[in-house]
Design a protein around this motif. Sequence first.
Motif, mmCIF file in Angstrom:
data_model
loop_
_atom_site.group_PDB
_atom_site.id
_atom_site.type_symbol
_atom_site.label_atom_id
_atom_site.label_comp_id
_atom_site.label_asym_id
_atom_site.label_seq_id
_atom_site.Cartn_x
_atom_site.Cartn_y
_atom_site.Cartn_z
ATOM 1 N N PHE A 47 0.830 -1.207 0.000
ATOM 2 C CA PHE A 47 0.000 0.000 0.000
ATOM 3 C C PHE A 47 0.869 1.263 0.000
ATOM 4 O O PHE A 47 0.551 2.244 -0.679
ATOM 5 C CB PHE A 47 -0.914 0.003 1.222
ATOM 6 C CG PHE A 47 -1.923 -1.111 1.221
ATOM 7 C CD1 PHE A 47 -3.133 -0.979 0.557
ATOM 8 C CD2 PHE A 47 -1.665 -2.299 1.881
ATOM 9 C CE1 PHE A 47 -4.064 -1.992 0.545
ATOM 10 C CE2 PHE A 47 -2.590 -3.329 1.871
ATOM 11 C CZ PHE A 47 -3.792 -3.179 1.206
ATOM 12 N N PHE A 51 0.906 3.960 -3.025
ATOM 13 C CA PHE A 51 0.633 5.381 -2.802
ATOM 14 C C PHE A 51 1.774 6.253 -3.337
ATOM 15 O O PHE A 51 1.531 7.303 -3.943
ATOM 16 C CB PHE A 51 0.424 5.634 -1.311
ATOM 17 C CG PHE A 51 0.198 7.071 -0.968
ATOM 18 C CD1 PHE A 51 -0.991 7.704 -1.304
ATOM 19 C CD2 PHE A 51 1.178 7.799 -0.316
ATOM 20 C CE1 PHE A 51 -1.202 9.038 -0.995
ATOM 21 C CE2 PHE A 51 0.978 9.134 0.001
ATOM 22 C CZ PHE A 51 -0.216 9.748 -0.338
ATOM 23 N N SER A 54 1.527 6.580 -7.034
ATOM 24 C CA SER A 54 0.511 7.538 -7.466
ATOM 25 C C SER A 54 1.011 8.980 -7.400
ATOM 26 O O SER A 54 0.454 9.855 -8.069
ATOM 27 C CB SER A 54 -0.741 7.383 -6.600
ATOM 28 O OG SER A 54 -0.486 7.790 -5.257
ATOM 29 N N TYR A 78 -4.281 12.260 -9.168
ATOM 30 C CA TYR A 78 -5.610 12.205 -8.563
ATOM 31 C C TYR A 78 -6.585 13.166 -9.243
ATOM 32 O O TYR A 78 -7.796 13.047 -9.071
ATOM 33 C CB TYR A 78 -5.517 12.537 -7.076
ATOM 34 C CG TYR A 78 -4.861 11.449 -6.257
ATOM 35 C CD1 TYR A 78 -5.621 10.463 -5.648
ATOM 36 C CD2 TYR A 78 -3.476 11.401 -6.108
ATOM 37 C CE1 TYR A 78 -5.012 9.459 -4.905
ATOM 38 C CE2 TYR A 78 -2.870 10.411 -5.363
ATOM 39 C CZ TYR A 78 -3.647 9.430 -4.766
ATOM 40 O OH TYR A 78 -3.040 8.427 -4.037
ATOM 41 N N MET A 267 -2.949 3.696 -9.792
ATOM 42 C CA MET A 267 -2.809 3.611 -8.343
ATOM 43 C C MET A 267 -3.666 4.663 -7.652
ATOM 44 O O MET A 267 -4.291 4.397 -6.616
ATOM 45 C CB MET A 267 -1.344 3.787 -7.955
ATOM 46 C CG MET A 267 -0.427 2.647 -8.350
ATOM 47 S SD MET A 267 -0.805 1.101 -7.490
ATOM 48 C CE MET A 267 -1.701 0.209 -8.767
ATOM 49 N N SER A 270 -7.203 3.494 -7.739
ATOM 50 C CA SER A 270 -7.409 2.367 -6.827
ATOM 51 C C SER A 270 -7.593 2.847 -5.396
ATOM 52 O O SER A 270 -8.476 2.361 -4.673
ATOM 53 C CB SER A 270 -6.223 1.404 -6.917
ATOM 54 O OG SER A 270 -6.086 0.894 -8.229
ATOM 55 N N PHE A 271 -6.778 3.804 -4.965
ATOM 56 C CA PHE A 271 -6.904 4.310 -3.605
ATOM 57 C C PHE A 271 -8.207 5.083 -3.419
ATOM 58 O O PHE A 271 -8.857 4.976 -2.372
ATOM 59 C CB PHE A 271 -5.703 5.204 -3.263
ATOM 60 C CG PHE A 271 -4.499 4.432 -2.809
ATOM 61 C CD1 PHE A 271 -4.377 4.022 -1.497
ATOM 62 C CD2 PHE A 271 -3.490 4.102 -3.701
ATOM 63 C CE1 PHE A 271 -3.272 3.299 -1.080
ATOM 64 C CE2 PHE A 271 -2.377 3.387 -3.295
ATOM 65 C CZ PHE A 271 -2.267 2.972 -1.972
ATOM 66 N N ALA A 275 -11.462 3.806 -0.892
ATOM 67 C CA ALA A 275 -11.697 4.681 0.260
ATOM 68 C C ALA A 275 -13.123 4.560 0.812
ATOM 69 O O ALA A 275 -13.298 4.443 2.034
ATOM 70 C CB ALA A 275 -11.384 6.132 -0.113
#
Length: 298
Positions: A47, A51, A54, A78, A267, A270-271, A275
């Motif tokens: 993880f 992160f 990303s 993002y 990535m 995906s996060f 969430a």
Amino acid sequence: MRLPFPKLPILRRSASPRAMIDRYSWFELILIYLGVFVFLFFMLSPFIEGFLVSLKPLAQLFSTPYRFWPENGSFEAYRTMWVRIPYFGLYIFNSLLIATVATVIVLVLVVPAAYAFARFKFRGMALVLGAFLAVSMFSGAVLLIPLFRLMRTLGLLNTYWAMIIPGAAFLIPSAIWLLRTYMMRIPPELHEAAYMDGASEFYTFRRVILPIARPGIIVVAIMTFIGAYAQQFIFALTFNSRTEYMPLPVGLFAFFGRQEVIWNELMAASFVGIAPALVIIFYLQRYLVGGLTAGAVK
């Protein structure tokens, strides 16, 4: 004549109350903390790496030598992922809807079934439980063709139900085994006491068993929700071809191009996608801890 009062021994307070509780030596404590650190490292390192990926520019991901910490990292991925996938919010909503409805269906069917398997003895019970265990060992890919024909016959293709029904069906056997084990630990004297007081079977199940089994039900709900949220890919890819019903795992395929993969945006997506599921799971865990504490002091 007054008898002499016997002198009681003076109880001296221990210099260190912690020494009465903590019975581990320093070497054992080092091994325990080292084992916890190694476990957390292997659990959290993917993880953390995802992160950091990303945050990196796409060109930096293929640089030599590879750098773990990003240079000039930013949250640009993002923002750009919403441009690449305009329906990303809809995909998250579809995944949450499918997982929630599948979890509700599983709980409605599993809770009374687990209670029956835990409290009553009937002929063929071991065979049925063994069949449940055998079914849970099959992968969904093995039954794709029969399931596709069934969904087409029922007219459920390109609908939410084409992903909800197979997902719930594959999660029911393991949920029954898990909740049955928990209900078997409930003292049978509670059931007998309610029966002696004139309570019906349904009243005993609703007012006596369910409140005590709430922690186990919440555990099954969490595991079912995680399983339903994670196994949507194969069913959605086979039974659905419409964008408005597409769940998140299939929507992430937009980051896989013909010549390259947009890893930083993948990535980031995906996060963002997991969430909402994490928020729901943490919210349910609060009730799980509360139920365990309440059951411990009753």
